[in-house]
Design an enzyme around this catalytic site. Structure first.
Site, mmCIF file in Angstrom:
data_model
loop_
_atom_site.group_PDB
_atom_site.id
_atom_site.type_symbol
_atom_site.label_atom_id
_atom_site.label_comp_id
_atom_site.label_asym_id
_atom_site.label_seq_id
_atom_site.Cartn_x
_atom_site.Cartn_y
_atom_site.Cartn_z
ATOM 1 N N ARG A 1 1.028 -1.306 -0.188
ATOM 2 C CA ARG A 1 -0.023 0.219 -0.152
ATOM 3 C C ARG A 1 0.878 1.208 -0.076
ATOM 4 N NH1 ARG A 1 -4.508 0.264 4.522
ATOM 5 N NH2 ARG A 1 -2.725 0.609 5.981
ATOM 6 N N LYS B 1 -2.747 6.907 1.449
ATOM 7 C CA LYS B 1 -2.707 6.984 2.899
ATOM 8 C C LYS B 1 -1.464 8.346 3.262
ATOM 9 C CE LYS B 1 -2.855 3.867 7.067
ATOM 10 N NZ LYS B 1 -3.687 5.067 7.787
ATOM 11 N N GLU C 1 -16.837 4.866 5.967
ATOM 12 C CA GLU C 1 -15.988 4.379 6.838
ATOM 13 C C GLU C 1 -16.257 4.858 8.116
ATOM 14 O OE1 GLU C 1 -12.130 4.366 5.922
ATOM 15 O OE2 GLU C 1 -12.063 6.469 5.085
HETATM 16 N N1 PMP Z 1 -9.714 3.874 7.307
HETATM 17 C C1 PMP Z 1 -8.683 5.116 7.491
HETATM 18 C C2 PMP Z 1 -9.281 6.376 7.204
HETATM 19 C C3 PMP Z 1 -7.615 4.833 8.084
HETATM 20 O O1 PMP Z 1 -6.870 5.759 8.458
HETATM 21 C C4 PMP Z 1 -7.344 3.609 8.927
HETATM 22 C C5 PMP Z 1 -6.068 3.283 9.420
HETATM 23 N N2 PMP Z 1 -6.040 3.895 10.564
HETATM 24 C C6 PMP Z 1 -8.287 2.399 8.200
HETATM 25 C C7 PMP Z 1 -9.339 2.727 7.644
HETATM 26 C C8 PMP Z 1 -7.954 1.224 8.805
HETATM 27 O O2 PMP Z 1 -7.228 0.581 7.941
HETATM 28 P P1 PMP Z 1 -5.909 -0.471 8.383
HETATM 29 O O3 PMP Z 1 -6.867 -1.566 8.660
HETATM 30 O O4 PMP Z 1 -5.176 -0.680 7.217
HETATM 31 O O5 PMP Z 1 -5.251 0.086 9.700
#
Ligand code: PMP
Length: 292
Positions: A52, A151, A184
């Protein structure tokens, strides 16, 4: 004892780990990050996090000065050096030092920073009793403007949303997109359980394709639980049998109140959520990269 931080190609004590005021990560949020878990001296889902990160770097045309293999090794080394058995790694890549204009063409050498520490975002009882969620008025960035798959170091959209969560006295927030559909949570992915099937919004809704989200897809497949990506309205969330969220830091956590409405019949964690939480614990034992 303070932490040893990897920065500028070497390890230094945390007091000495500094970035320039001319770093475009600071001046413009021009950079990327990953949050990664360490379980029992193994870095969880390291390859997926690196993938990622490097995909994000490709999109923003940032050249990470290490190969994914080299960076993976540095992550393991940082964890080991800091004596972390169970913890959390923050991997940051900034555009590097430049002038006061925003152009990346005037910057030199991206900066790679690795911090290995510990994290606990929710007390243990949350995993038994569930989290309270509130729908925030801040909408998620439109993917046409800023793809949530990058990210990036600019998390102001998330911080604005989090300020609303704090104001409401809730644990996390539910974030909608411009069309009013659920994307989300503020920093976690969101799922409902409806008639035995697990449903989460598609990533083109504005949700990050979280690594823990991907793990839930695998767990459901293994457990024979139907899982679908589908647009979700707030009404569908209010009337769902179960809700839960996922994230590297939060892991899988039940949601038992949504906008002051109990989730399911009585606002307690549901059986599918509990099954997935238990399966996740097992999964973490077999999907790590040893630090040694
Ligand atoms: N959505 C957002 C906006 C995030 O910043 C994160 C990570 N903190 C997630 C979802 C969850 O992603 P991951 O399972 O890769 O930590």
């Amino acid at each position: 004892m303070g932490l040893e931080i990897y920065i500028d190609g070497k390890f230094v004590p945390e007091e000495e780990a500094k970035v320039s005021v001319f770093d475009h990560g600071l001046l413009y949020g021009d950079g990327l990050f990953e949050g990664i878990r360490v379980y029992n001296r193994e870095v969880f889902m390291l390859e997926a996090h690196l993938k990622r990160l490097y995909n994000g770097a490709k999109v923003i045309r940032l050249e990470i000065p290490l190969s994914p293999e080299e960076l993976g090794k540095k992550v393991c080394e940082t964890v080991k050096l800091n004596g972390i058995s169970d913890g959390y790694v923050r991997l940051v890549v900034t555009r590097g030092k430049g002038d006061l204009g925003l152009s990346p063409s005037k910057t030199v050498d991206p900066n790679v920073i690795i911090i290995a520490s510990t994290i606990k975002i929710y007390p243990d009882e949350v995993y038994q009793n569930g989290l309270k969620l509130v729908t925030v008025s801040t909408r998620r960035n439109n993917p046409d403007s800023l793809s949530p798959q990058i990210k990036s170091l600019n998390y102001l959209n998330h911080i604005l949303a989090h300020l609303e969560v704090l104001h409401a006295g809730a644990d996390e927030g539910l974030v909608l997109n411009d069309s009013g559909y659920v994307t989300e949570c503020v920093v976690d992915n969101f799922f409902v359980v409806l008639d035995g099937a697990v449903i989460t919004p598609p990533t083109n809704s504005g949700a990050l394709n979280g690594i823990t989200r991907l793990v839930v897809f695998e767990l459901c497949k293994d457990l024979g639980i139907e899982i679908r990506e589908e647009q979700l309205s707030l009404v569908e969330c209010y009337t769902a049998d179960e809700c839960f969220l996922t994230g590297t830091a939060a892991e899988i956590a039940p949601v038992t109140y949504l906008d002051d409405r109990p989730v399911g019949v009585d606002g307690t964690p549901g059986p599918v959520t509990v099954k997935l939480m238990n399966a996740f614990k097992e999964f973490t034992k077999t999907h790590g990269t040893p630090i040694d």
